[in-house]
Design an enzyme around this catalytic site. Structure first.
Site, PDB file in Angstrom:
ATOM      1  N   ASN A  16       0.832  -1.218   0.000  1.00  0.00           N
ATOM      2  CA  ASN A  16       0.000   0.000   0.000  1.00  0.00           C
ATOM      3  C   ASN A  16       0.858   1.257   0.000  1.00  0.00           C
ATOM      4  O   ASN A  16       0.482   2.260  -0.605  1.00  0.00           O
ATOM      5  CB  ASN A  16      -0.971  -0.021   1.177  1.00  0.00           C
ATOM      6  N   MET A  92       1.296  -2.373  12.309  1.00  0.00           N
ATOM      7  CA  MET A  92       0.632  -3.370  13.153  1.00  0.00           C
ATOM      8  C   MET A  92       0.646  -3.055  14.653  1.00  0.00           C
ATOM      9  O   MET A  92       0.478  -3.953  15.469  1.00  0.00           O
ATOM     10  CB  MET A  92       1.230  -4.768  12.895  1.00  0.00           C
ATOM     11  N   HIS A 111      -7.927  -0.799   6.621  1.00  0.00           N
ATOM     12  CA  HIS A 111      -8.230  -2.073   7.265  1.00  0.00           C
ATOM     13  C   HIS A 111      -8.888  -3.029   6.265  1.00  0.00           C
ATOM     14  O   HIS A 111      -9.804  -2.624   5.545  1.00  0.00           O
ATOM     15  CB  HIS A 111      -9.145  -1.865   8.483  1.00  0.00           C
ATOM     16  N   ASP A 143      -9.104   6.834  15.732  1.00  0.00           N
ATOM     17  CA  ASP A 143      -9.436   7.395  17.043  1.00  0.00           C
ATOM     18  C   ASP A 143      -8.774   6.518  18.106  1.00  0.00           C
ATOM     19  O   ASP A 143      -7.897   5.711  17.782  1.00  0.00           O
ATOM     20  CB  ASP A 143     -10.966   7.529  17.224  1.00  0.00           C
TER      21      ASP A 143
END
Ligand code: GRF
Length: 202
Positions: A16, A92, A111, A143
């Site tokens: 990513n 992670m 996710h 959050d």
């Protein structure tokens, strides 16, 4: 307006991160990936950063006395680089409260499930084991909870009968490589409005 500066945190392969590097290079969004941080010195993401001439840094949890001190160092490194957006792309570790407070609203995570289903470390395996028929990808603001922040974008995918984890993971990664750069583009263009739990894209 000056170009936005992005930091990406990775723990592993960094496919990513690569999608973000390629998107920036192609001009898909008007921002630069200027910093890559990993908690894992063996992360292939660090090689990707090196190849793209991006400053990279390893900050290992084991080198610090506590999670708080570790996160303080992360905050310091990120702030030294004048960063507008922090992207967790396969990072992670769960962020401490101080970290989230420091970057709230400009800290996003990717996710591999449709949150709030299958939060946690193995979103793909958990959806398969549960016998879900649909799963997907979520990009969200971070959050203080684990995978609980306001959702920016989601894309669903069907789980086929007898599908292997490898096959499903491959399809999910393909979606991630499009969805994450898209969310970053919207952020960079100021198109995301965060109000409470709701994110509007306009
Ligand atoms: C992705 O599936 C992401 O959703 C999850 O970790 C994985 C990272 O993959 N948080 P990569 O390191 O970007 O290849």
């Amino acid at each position: 307006m000056s170009r936005k500066r992005i930091a990406v945190l990775v723990s592993g392969s960094g496919s990513n991160l690569q999608a973000l590097i390629d998107s920036a290079k192609e001009g898909y969004f008007d921002a630069d990936i200027v910093l890559v941080i990993s908690n894992n010195s063996n992360a292939f993401g660090l090689e990707r950063a090196k190849k793209a001439n991006i400053v990279s840094k390893v900050v290992s949890l084991s080198d610090f006395e506590s999670r708080e001190i570790y996160d303080k160092e992360l905050i310091k490194v990120i702030n030294e680089h004048d960063i507008d957006l922090v992207v967790l792309a396969g990072y992670m570790l769960i962020c401490s409260e101080a970290f989230v407070d420091g970057f709230y609203g400009r800290l996003i995570n990717l996710h591999p499930s449709l949150l709030p289903s299958f939060a946690g470390a193995d979103g793909i395996g958990d959806a398969l084991n549960y016998g879900a028929k649909i799963t997907g990808v979520t990009v969200h603001f971070v959050d203080k909870g684990c995978d609980t922040g306001p959702v920016i974008m989601q894309e669903a995918i069907e789980i086929k009968e007898g599908e292997s984890k490898e096959n499903l993971a491959e399809k999910i990664h393909k979606i991630e490589h499009k969805l994450l750069p898209k969310a970053v583009k919207y952020f960079v263009e100021g198109k995301l409005k965060l109000e409470g739990r709701k994110v509007s894209v306009f």
